[in-house]
Design a protein around this motif. Sequence first.
Motif, mmCIF file in Angstrom:
data_model
loop_
_atom_site.group_PDB
_atom_site.id
_atom_site.type_symbol
_atom_site.label_atom_id
_atom_site.label_comp_id
_atom_site.label_asym_id
_atom_site.label_seq_id
_atom_site.Cartn_x
_atom_site.Cartn_y
_atom_site.Cartn_z
ATOM 1 N N ILE A 16 0.853 -1.198 0.000
ATOM 2 C CA ILE A 16 0.000 0.000 0.000
ATOM 3 C C ILE A 16 0.887 1.246 0.000
ATOM 4 O O ILE A 16 1.791 1.377 0.828
ATOM 5 C CB ILE A 16 -0.958 -0.015 1.212
ATOM 6 N N GLN A 17 0.633 2.133 -0.953
ATOM 7 C CA GLN A 17 1.374 3.392 -1.044
ATOM 8 C C GLN A 17 0.432 4.524 -0.676
ATOM 9 O O GLN A 17 -0.236 5.108 -1.542
ATOM 10 C CB GLN A 17 1.932 3.577 -2.469
ATOM 11 N N ALA A 18 0.340 4.835 0.605
ATOM 12 C CA ALA A 18 -0.595 5.883 1.060
ATOM 13 C C ALA A 18 -0.032 6.534 2.322
ATOM 14 O O ALA A 18 -0.634 6.498 3.387
ATOM 15 C CB ALA A 18 -1.978 5.300 1.294
ATOM 16 N N HIS A 19 1.158 7.119 2.161
ATOM 17 C CA HIS A 19 1.875 7.698 3.294
ATOM 18 C C HIS A 19 1.348 9.105 3.612
ATOM 19 O O HIS A 19 0.821 9.790 2.748
ATOM 20 C CB HIS A 19 3.370 7.762 2.961
ATOM 21 N N GLY A 20 1.540 9.517 4.857
ATOM 22 C CA GLY A 20 1.093 10.858 5.269
ATOM 23 C C GLY A 20 -0.397 11.019 5.081
ATOM 24 O O GLY A 20 -0.886 12.118 4.817
ATOM 25 N N GLY A 21 -1.130 9.927 5.278
ATOM 26 C CA GLY A 21 -2.504 9.892 4.782
ATOM 27 C C GLY A 21 -3.602 10.148 5.792
ATOM 28 O O GLY A 21 -3.369 10.660 6.904
ATOM 29 N N MET A 22 -4.792 9.767 5.378
ATOM 30 C CA MET A 22 -5.993 9.911 6.206
ATOM 31 C C MET A 22 -7.044 8.969 5.655
ATOM 32 O O MET A 22 -6.951 8.531 4.508
ATOM 33 C CB MET A 22 -6.529 11.341 6.175
ATOM 34 N N ILE A 23 -8.048 8.655 6.478
ATOM 35 C CA ILE A 23 -9.143 7.793 6.035
ATOM 36 C C ILE A 23 -10.459 8.539 6.200
ATOM 37 O O ILE A 23 -10.758 9.061 7.281
ATOM 38 C CB ILE A 23 -9.150 6.465 6.820
ATOM 39 N N LEU A 24 -11.205 8.606 5.115
ATOM 40 C CA LEU A 24 -12.507 9.283 5.087
ATOM 41 C C LEU A 24 -13.596 8.236 4.926
ATOM 42 O O LEU A 24 -13.466 7.334 4.105
ATOM 43 C CB LEU A 24 -12.537 10.236 3.876
ATOM 44 N N GLU A 25 -14.667 8.388 5.704
ATOM 45 C CA GLU A 25 -15.821 7.506 5.513
ATOM 46 C C GLU A 25 -16.832 8.236 4.631
ATOM 47 O O GLU A 25 -17.119 9.410 4.838
ATOM 48 C CB GLU A 25 -16.432 7.166 6.889
ATOM 49 N N GLY A 34 -3.344 8.928 0.467
ATOM 50 C CA GLY A 34 -1.987 9.148 0.963
ATOM 51 C C GLY A 34 -1.004 9.299 -0.182
ATOM 52 O O GLY A 34 -1.341 9.120 -1.364
ATOM 53 N N GLU A 35 0.225 9.614 0.202
ATOM 54 C CA GLU A 35 1.291 9.844 -0.787
ATOM 55 C C GLU A 35 1.733 8.510 -1.375
ATOM 56 O O GLU A 35 2.089 7.603 -0.627
ATOM 57 C CB GLU A 35 2.502 10.497 -0.122
ATOM 58 N N ASN A 36 1.743 8.428 -2.699
ATOM 59 C CA ASN A 36 2.340 7.267 -3.346
ATOM 60 C C ASN A 36 3.829 7.575 -3.504
ATOM 61 O O ASN A 36 4.209 8.488 -4.241
ATOM 62 C CB ASN A 36 1.684 7.023 -4.704
ATOM 63 N N LYS A 37 4.673 6.856 -2.787
ATOM 64 C CA LYS A 37 6.114 7.106 -2.824
ATOM 65 C C LYS A 37 6.845 5.964 -3.533
ATOM 66 O O LYS A 37 7.992 5.655 -3.215
ATOM 67 C CB LYS A 37 6.654 7.290 -1.399
ATOM 68 N N ASP A 38 6.159 5.353 -4.504
ATOM 69 C CA ASP A 38 6.720 4.165 -5.138
ATOM 70 C C ASP A 38 7.737 4.542 -6.220
ATOM 71 O O ASP A 38 7.506 4.374 -7.423
ATOM 72 C CB ASP A 38 5.581 3.321 -5.731
ATOM 73 N N ALA A 39 8.857 5.078 -5.763
ATOM 74 C CA ALA A 39 9.959 5.464 -6.660
ATOM 75 C C ALA A 39 11.224 5.452 -5.814
ATOM 76 O O ALA A 39 11.161 5.514 -4.584
ATOM 77 C CB ALA A 39 9.716 6.865 -7.231
ATOM 78 N N SER A 40 12.362 5.371 -6.484
ATOM 79 C CA SER A 40 13.627 5.338 -5.744
ATOM 80 C C SER A 40 13.946 6.708 -5.174
ATOM 81 O O SER A 40 13.671 7.737 -5.810
ATOM 82 C CB SER A 40 14.769 4.931 -6.671
ATOM 83 N N ASN A 41 14.544 6.701 -3.989
ATOM 84 C CA ASN A 41 14.988 7.968 -3.403
ATOM 85 C C ASN A 41 15.958 8.672 -4.360
ATOM 86 O O ASN A 41 16.719 8.029 -5.074
ATOM 87 C CB ASN A 41 15.716 7.711 -2.082
ATOM 88 N N PHE A 42 15.911 10.000 -4.348
ATOM 89 C CA PHE A 42 16.840 10.768 -5.182
ATOM 90 C C PHE A 42 17.152 12.076 -4.442
ATOM 91 O O PHE A 42 16.780 12.260 -3.277
ATOM 92 C CB PHE A 42 16.236 11.060 -6.566
ATOM 93 N N GLY A 43 17.821 12.987 -5.136
ATOM 94 C CA GLY A 43 18.096 14.300 -4.540
ATOM 95 C C GLY A 43 19.468 14.322 -3.908
ATOM 96 O O GLY A 43 20.090 13.285 -3.709
ATOM 97 N N HIS A 44 19.944 15.511 -3.574
ATOM 98 C CA HIS A 44 21.318 15.639 -3.097
ATOM 99 C C HIS A 44 21.552 14.871 -1.794
ATOM 100 O O HIS A 44 22.617 14.372 -1.529
ATOM 101 C CB HIS A 44 21.740 17.097 -2.965
ATOM 102 N N PRO A 50 10.717 11.286 -6.244
ATOM 103 C CA PRO A 50 9.984 12.123 -7.188
ATOM 104 C C PRO A 50 8.490 12.023 -6.924
ATOM 105 O O PRO A 50 8.016 11.008 -6.402
ATOM 106 C CB PRO A 50 10.344 11.534 -8.560
ATOM 107 N N PHE A 51 7.750 13.057 -7.298
ATOM 108 C CA PHE A 51 6.300 13.026 -7.086
ATOM 109 C C PHE A 51 5.672 11.988 -8.012
ATOM 110 O O PHE A 51 5.842 12.057 -9.235
ATOM 111 C CB PHE A 51 5.690 14.406 -7.346
ATOM 112 N N VAL A 52 4.970 11.047 -7.426
ATOM 113 C CA VAL A 52 4.271 10.010 -8.195
ATOM 114 C C VAL A 52 2.784 10.355 -8.266
ATOM 115 O O VAL A 52 2.180 10.357 -9.332
ATOM 116 C CB VAL A 52 4.467 8.620 -7.541
#
Length: 304
Positions: A16-25, A34-44, A50-52
């Motif tokens: 499940i890719q739903a970070h920093g998330g919330m659940i609404l009924e 939530g945030e989909n972070k399904d990518a390799s880390n990058f940056g200095h 990267p934003f998915v």
Amino acid sequence: MNQNGHIWFDDLERPIQAHGGMILESQGRYYWYGENKDASNFGHNQRQVPFVGISCYSSSDLKVWHYEGLVLNENSDLEGRINRTSVVERPKVVFNRQTQMFVMWCHFDDAAYHFAGCCVAIADCPTGPFKVVDILRPNGKESRDMTLFQNEKKAYLIHSSDMNKTIYFSELTEDYLNTTGFMTKAFVDQEREAPTIFQHDDWFFMITSGCTGWHPNPALFSRSHFLLSGQKLIDNPCQGVGRKTTYDGQPTYVLEVDQHSYLMLDHWHPDDLRSSGYSILPIETNGRDLRIPWVEIPFGGQVN
Ligand code: DGJ
């Protein structure tokens, strides 16, 4: 079965890719954004992905989750302000009864976290797609970690501001698409982030973290009889050995189900953010005090 502190899996056994998330009924079904972070880390510093996009999962029982897709991505902003280097974090969604629209607010930033604003998007059903209606700084103020709070009368954006020194409550307009200019402050110069909030009896409780990037720190709860003023930091609600690091987690939302409150946590893995885990922990309220003991399995299941 999904276990607290670990990555969780959907009904097709995909992480499940739903970070920093919330659940609404909504209409008897639960929607986890939530945030989909399904990518390799990058940056200095290799501490970003990267934003998915923003994922949505749905469930009838809060245990089995079905992936509904990316409800917001680079193409959701017709003005082209979102790209792979954008930071889009901590999505929160509320339903506006007047406009009958689902309104999403997220932390929106550049890769260096200098913009410190919000992305506001709308959809006419919970599974989107959401369309970006604005990218803004609420009342001209910085906004980093944030959540939304809605009651019968109004909705508020609750956001870390002033270089994360102070949290602001910013009243939203009737359509929830902007702020009205009315705002109050909490925890002035106390450097709190990851704000969560819920009401129990005649108290408004907040659970927040300190500001230590992706690294865990002791959560604190605070309380006030008033929504917009008087929050006082009280104590760490966590128990036992994991107490000092919030069980290696950071708050993201308080979920309310059948008059019980649950704290949603992210367990960040800074060097491989996509493998960050989740927890949903029951909050025990005792008058004006809170305890959040560790439980292995969300919602009272058994370990296999
Ligand atoms: C802590 C915040 O709570 C997260 O949402 C994220 O913005 C990280 N900082 C980035 O370092």
